[in-house]
Design a protein around this motif. Sequence first.
Motif, PDB file in Angstrom:
ATOM      1  N   PRO A 625       0.838  -1.198   0.000  1.00  0.00           N
ATOM      2  CA  PRO A 625       0.000   0.000   0.000  1.00  0.00           C
ATOM      3  C   PRO A 625       0.874   1.249   0.000  1.00  0.00           C
ATOM      4  O   PRO A 625       1.702   1.428   0.890  1.00  0.00           O
ATOM      5  N   ALA A 626       0.689   2.113  -0.988  1.00  0.00           N
ATOM      6  CA  ALA A 626       1.567   3.280  -1.128  1.00  0.00           C
ATOM      7  C   ALA A 626       0.804   4.580  -1.284  1.00  0.00           C
ATOM      8  O   ALA A 626       1.386   5.600  -1.606  1.00  0.00           O
ATOM      9  N   GLY A 627      -0.503   4.557  -1.044  1.00  0.00           N
ATOM     10  CA  GLY A 627      -1.268   5.792  -1.045  1.00  0.00           C
ATOM     11  C   GLY A 627      -1.442   6.307   0.369  1.00  0.00           C
ATOM     12  O   GLY A 627      -2.422   6.984   0.677  1.00  0.00           O
ATOM     13  N   GLY A 628      -0.486   5.986   1.217  1.00  0.00           N
ATOM     14  CA  GLY A 628      -0.558   6.367   2.617  1.00  0.00           C
ATOM     15  C   GLY A 628      -1.115   5.271   3.500  1.00  0.00           C
ATOM     16  O   GLY A 628      -1.208   5.440   4.723  1.00  0.00           O
ATOM     17  N   GLY A 629      -1.464   4.126   2.925  1.00  0.00           N
ATOM     18  CA  GLY A 629      -2.052   3.048   3.707  1.00  0.00           C
ATOM     19  C   GLY A 629      -1.087   2.438   4.703  1.00  0.00           C
ATOM     20  O   GLY A 629      -1.428   2.219   5.873  1.00  0.00           O
ATOM     21  N   THR A 630       0.137   2.149   4.271  1.00  0.00           N
ATOM     22  CA  THR A 630       1.134   1.586   5.185  1.00  0.00           C
ATOM     23  C   THR A 630       1.489   2.598   6.269  1.00  0.00           C
ATOM     24  O   THR A 630       1.588   2.265   7.458  1.00  0.00           O
ATOM     25  N   LYS A 631       1.656   3.848   5.855  1.00  0.00           N
ATOM     26  CA  LYS A 631       1.946   4.918   6.825  1.00  0.00           C
ATOM     27  C   LYS A 631       0.849   5.028   7.861  1.00  0.00           C
ATOM     28  O   LYS A 631       1.096   5.085   9.070  1.00  0.00           O
ATOM     29  N   GLU A 632      -0.399   5.063   7.393  1.00  0.00           N
ATOM     30  CA  GLU A 632      -1.524   5.309   8.297  1.00  0.00           C
ATOM     31  C   GLU A 632      -1.718   4.145   9.268  1.00  0.00           C
ATOM     32  O   GLU A 632      -2.000   4.360  10.453  1.00  0.00           O
ATOM     33  N   MET A 633      -1.560   2.912   8.789  1.00  0.00           N
ATOM     34  CA  MET A 633      -1.713   1.764   9.682  1.00  0.00           C
ATOM     35  C   MET A 633      -0.580   1.713  10.714  1.00  0.00           C
ATOM     36  O   MET A 633      -0.794   1.325  11.872  1.00  0.00           O
ATOM     37  N   THR A 634       0.625   2.129  10.300  1.00  0.00           N
ATOM     38  CA  THR A 634       1.742   2.209  11.242  1.00  0.00           C
ATOM     39  C   THR A 634       1.473   3.291  12.284  1.00  0.00           C
ATOM     40  O   THR A 634       1.703   3.093  13.492  1.00  0.00           O
ATOM     41  N   LEU A 635       0.960   4.425  11.839  1.00  0.00           N
ATOM     42  CA  LEU A 635       0.622   5.529  12.739  1.00  0.00           C
ATOM     43  C   LEU A 635      -0.459   5.100  13.735  1.00  0.00           C
ATOM     44  O   LEU A 635      -0.349   5.365  14.951  1.00  0.00           O
ATOM     45  N   ARG A 636      -1.508   4.446  13.239  1.00  0.00           N
ATOM     46  CA  ARG A 636      -2.603   4.023  14.118  1.00  0.00           C
ATOM     47  C   ARG A 636      -2.128   3.002  15.148  1.00  0.00           C
ATOM     48  O   ARG A 636      -2.579   3.000  16.292  1.00  0.00           O
ATOM     49  N   THR A 637      -1.222   2.131  14.718  1.00  0.00           N
ATOM     50  CA  THR A 637      -0.695   1.138  15.653  1.00  0.00           C
ATOM     51  C   THR A 637       0.140   1.810  16.733  1.00  0.00           C
ATOM     52  O   THR A 637       0.018   1.483  17.920  1.00  0.00           O
ATOM     53  N   ALA A 638       0.958   2.761  16.333  1.00  0.00           N
ATOM     54  CA  ALA A 638       1.795   3.475  17.303  1.00  0.00           C
ATOM     55  C   ALA A 638       0.944   4.226  18.318  1.00  0.00           C
ATOM     56  O   ALA A 638       1.329   4.370  19.490  1.00  0.00           O
ATOM     57  N   ALA A 639      -0.226   4.680  17.890  1.00  0.00           N
ATOM     58  CA  ALA A 639      -1.111   5.420  18.798  1.00  0.00           C
ATOM     59  C   ALA A 639      -1.660   4.526  19.904  1.00  0.00           C
ATOM     60  O   ALA A 639      -2.150   5.029  20.920  1.00  0.00           O
ATOM     61  N   LYS A 640      -1.584   3.215  19.733  1.00  0.00           N
ATOM     62  CA  LYS A 640      -2.100   2.273  20.736  1.00  0.00           C
ATOM     63  C   LYS A 640      -1.042   1.857  21.758  1.00  0.00           C
ATOM     64  O   LYS A 640      -1.347   1.125  22.699  1.00  0.00           O
ATOM     65  N   TYR A 641       0.212   2.295  21.565  1.00  0.00           N
ATOM     66  CA  TYR A 641       1.285   1.771  22.395  1.00  0.00           C
ATOM     67  C   TYR A 641       1.089   2.058  23.878  1.00  0.00           C
ATOM     68  O   TYR A 641       1.589   1.323  24.728  1.00  0.00           O
ATOM     69  N   GLU A 642       0.368   3.104  24.195  1.00  0.00           N
ATOM     70  CA  GLU A 642       0.188   3.451  25.602  1.00  0.00           C
ATOM     71  C   GLU A 642      -0.937   2.655  26.253  1.00  0.00           C
ATOM     72  O   GLU A 642      -1.188   2.816  27.454  1.00  0.00           O
ATOM     73  N   GLU A 643      -1.607   1.778  25.495  1.00  0.00           N
ATOM     74  CA  GLU A 643      -2.736   1.029  26.043  1.00  0.00           C
ATOM     75  C   GLU A 643      -2.296  -0.207  26.824  1.00  0.00           C
ATOM     76  O   GLU A 643      -3.129  -0.926  27.372  1.00  0.00           O
ATOM     77  N   GLY A 644      -1.004  -0.498  26.833  1.00  0.00           N
ATOM     78  CA  GLY A 644      -0.526  -1.557  27.705  1.00  0.00           C
ATOM     79  C   GLY A 644      -0.089  -2.839  27.037  1.00  0.00           C
ATOM     80  O   GLY A 644       0.718  -3.593  27.584  1.00  0.00           O
ATOM     81  N   GLU A 645      -0.585  -3.133  25.833  1.00  0.00           N
ATOM     82  CA  GLU A 645      -0.182  -4.372  25.157  1.00  0.00           C
ATOM     83  C   GLU A 645       1.236  -4.204  24.606  1.00  0.00           C
ATOM     84  O   GLU A 645       1.612  -3.119  24.171  1.00  0.00           O
ATOM     85  N   PRO A 646       2.064  -5.267  24.640  1.00  0.00           N
ATOM     86  CA  PRO A 646       3.437  -5.158  24.117  1.00  0.00           C
ATOM     87  C   PRO A 646       3.459  -4.563  22.710  1.00  0.00           C
ATOM     88  O   PRO A 646       2.714  -4.992  21.832  1.00  0.00           O
TER      89      PRO A 646
END
Length: 802
Positions: A625-646
């Motif tokens: 995905p190169a229309g920002g899809g890989t970027k956006e999914m990486t960004l969304r995942t990083a936003a969850k890092y503070e929720e406690g799961e490794p």
Amino acid sequence: MNRTIKKVAVLGSGVMGSRIACHFANIGVQVLLLDIAPKELLPDEEKKGLKLEAPAVRNRIVNAALQAAIVSNPSPLYRKADASRIKTGNFDDNLKDIAGCDWTIEVVVERLDIKKGLFERVEKFRKPGTLITSNTSGIPIHLMTEGRSDDFKKHFCGTHFFNPPRYLKLLEIIPTPDTDAAIVDFLMHYGDLYLGKTTVLAKDTPAFIANRVGVFAIMDVLRIMQELGLTVEEVDKLTGPVIGHAKSATFRTSDVVGLDTLMNVANGLAQGLPNDEAKDVFALPEFLKKMGENKWLGDKTGQGFYKKVKGEGGKSEIQALDLNTLEYKPSAKVKFATLELTKTMDALAPRFAMLVTGKDKAGEFYRKSFGSLFAYVTNRIPEITDALYKIDDALRAGFGWEMGPFETWDALGVQKGVELMQAEGKEPAVWVTEMLAAGHTTFYKVNEAGVKEYYDVESKSYQPIRGVENFIILDNLRTTGKVLWKNAGASVIDLGDGILNVEFHSKMNSLGQDVIQGLLKGIDMAEAGYRGLVIGNDGAQFSAGANLGLVYMQALEQEFDELNMMIAQFQNAMMRMRYSSIPVVGAPHGLALGGGCEVNLHCDLVVAAAETYMGLVEFGVGLIPAGGGTKEMTLRTAAKYEEGEPELNLIRNTFVTISTAKVSTSAAEAFDLGFMRRGDEIVVNSNRVIAQAKAAAIDLADAGYTQPVQKTNIKVHGKGALAMFKTGVYAMKEGRYISEHDQKIADKLAFIMCGGDLSAPTEVSEQYLLDLEREAFLSLCGERKTLERIQSILTTGKPLRN
């Protein structure tokens, strides 16, 4: 009416009952699913020492039926976990529990005596004032309430779901003379808003509306094919997508549904319609009778009009039945000169005029079938319904027709339709002649306010279609001049109240330069003088993704500078949309794949139809995905890092979602996969999606929407995580689960998601990830195996494993 449905009882767990139960569970309703208790033990139950009194035995029938539904494909559930809302039981032990239900739906065998006997038992436990309905497809509704109390009769109605209930949108509501009008109004509203149905009010006549007209159309096709000497394959070619019907057309659909079902309905109509002018059409032809005797009932018996056999080398091949000899032969490719003339016509309505002018058998077939169908439906008013639009609604929602009979007739021209039926020795009902004589030349029109109206036979005037007040229909807005800008691939439409809409109208709504231009134009216009923007359309799919043909041609010719510019433009458009000064709401439905998914990932909010199938599927063609899809999914995942799961577990899950090209099987599952997020909305009725998206855009604007700022603090994990991904991918390749080319694509995806070859976890910007995306995409476009995969998709529609 102040009525809430919290718990529903479904009586009967067969194919329909179990799947109706599943659909109520989909929308969050608690369900009590009941069926009969077994009368004897099975051998394996005897071996286990079980008794008939054991709960596992007494609920064996209902539990087995529910489990069969849960594992069936396509699934009747939005999520497998939704089945937890269904509690099972049996009529002997648990019928008393319906006292706690707001609605009881009977779905037992189609025998009046059995239904009436069950209703007698139901009345002992049913709480007065609660709904009680029957899902029959043919038994007269009024006969079922004989001997029942006044309260039972007042709250009783027919509710005819179509199979499968999750996917087919039709719900026919059939009241009796004793049904309270408020109950009918409630069911019409509830079916539309909560169950996502096209609710059609039908009269209590044989087979109601959809099956009455739909089965007539099928049986009439059988008559015409014999008259013209057409084959099974030829008829399916003529009655499929070319006229806006399902790809399975006439005979493949009959095989899937079951010929026994078709024959039962046809026999019932032949016997129950002594005054129908076309009753002879419902008589079963000899070949159909013979197929019934042979148990050639379609998929359920392994053969019907078609069967699958092993050919040379063990390869499967499809054979078609020769209706003259009743022998199977290899299915033949079909071509008609008339159909060839319509290949360049993407819009359905203009095709009909071309089809009926054909000089070959195809043209003759269409002239006969359209003429016969048009004559038949005119005579069904007011017998089965008072309003012609209800016939169109029923056929579209129940049989999957893109246009109903009267809509098709309008596309041809009403006078032309009359000429077709007269050529077949038929005449329209008197009301059609009166309509034309009064100067009314169409069955439908759109008034100056953008409201679609139908010709009302009783008042002899045009009236607004009831039940669509809360829908936004883009075709109607287009008719009334609400298109503010357009090109070949997209339009900008004024939805009113300060909200614009960008509509795609390319083939399969694929994303090319025209669509990107339309998106940017819509944003510019909205920012210049409006409050918000919706991205939605009325097509069959939201978007099947990027224009692969253009990517393939540029890659084949090694125009990498052009490719780089094209990807950069797409990325820039997504970022322009994401960081505009007005709220942008995505309104997906159907397929939202690849670039179609990426568009929604970059919206402020998504309002999705429940039947939305969303995913980043680029891996299937050898790309990322190169229309920002890989970027956006990486960004969304990083936003969850503070929720406690490794953190590495989270990024690994996202990596698997993209690298396996997972597509959600519903909007609910899109949440699980990360394509939708907290705050996004699901609308069960797809007809309401654009209206709800507009309301969401207004809410965001009213709440004081402020322009967001690009992220520069996205945490990526560098070499540590990259080594983990590469090790896992290598093991998959060595185990022969993936190819060497798959390994190369996966490694590039991991490189992007880990932020490249960084020595330690680092915070990076969105643009940094977009640049990595674009670089990886371009390098893969230069791979021969990627080009082979794209070519396979373009020519066969199937991915190539290389």
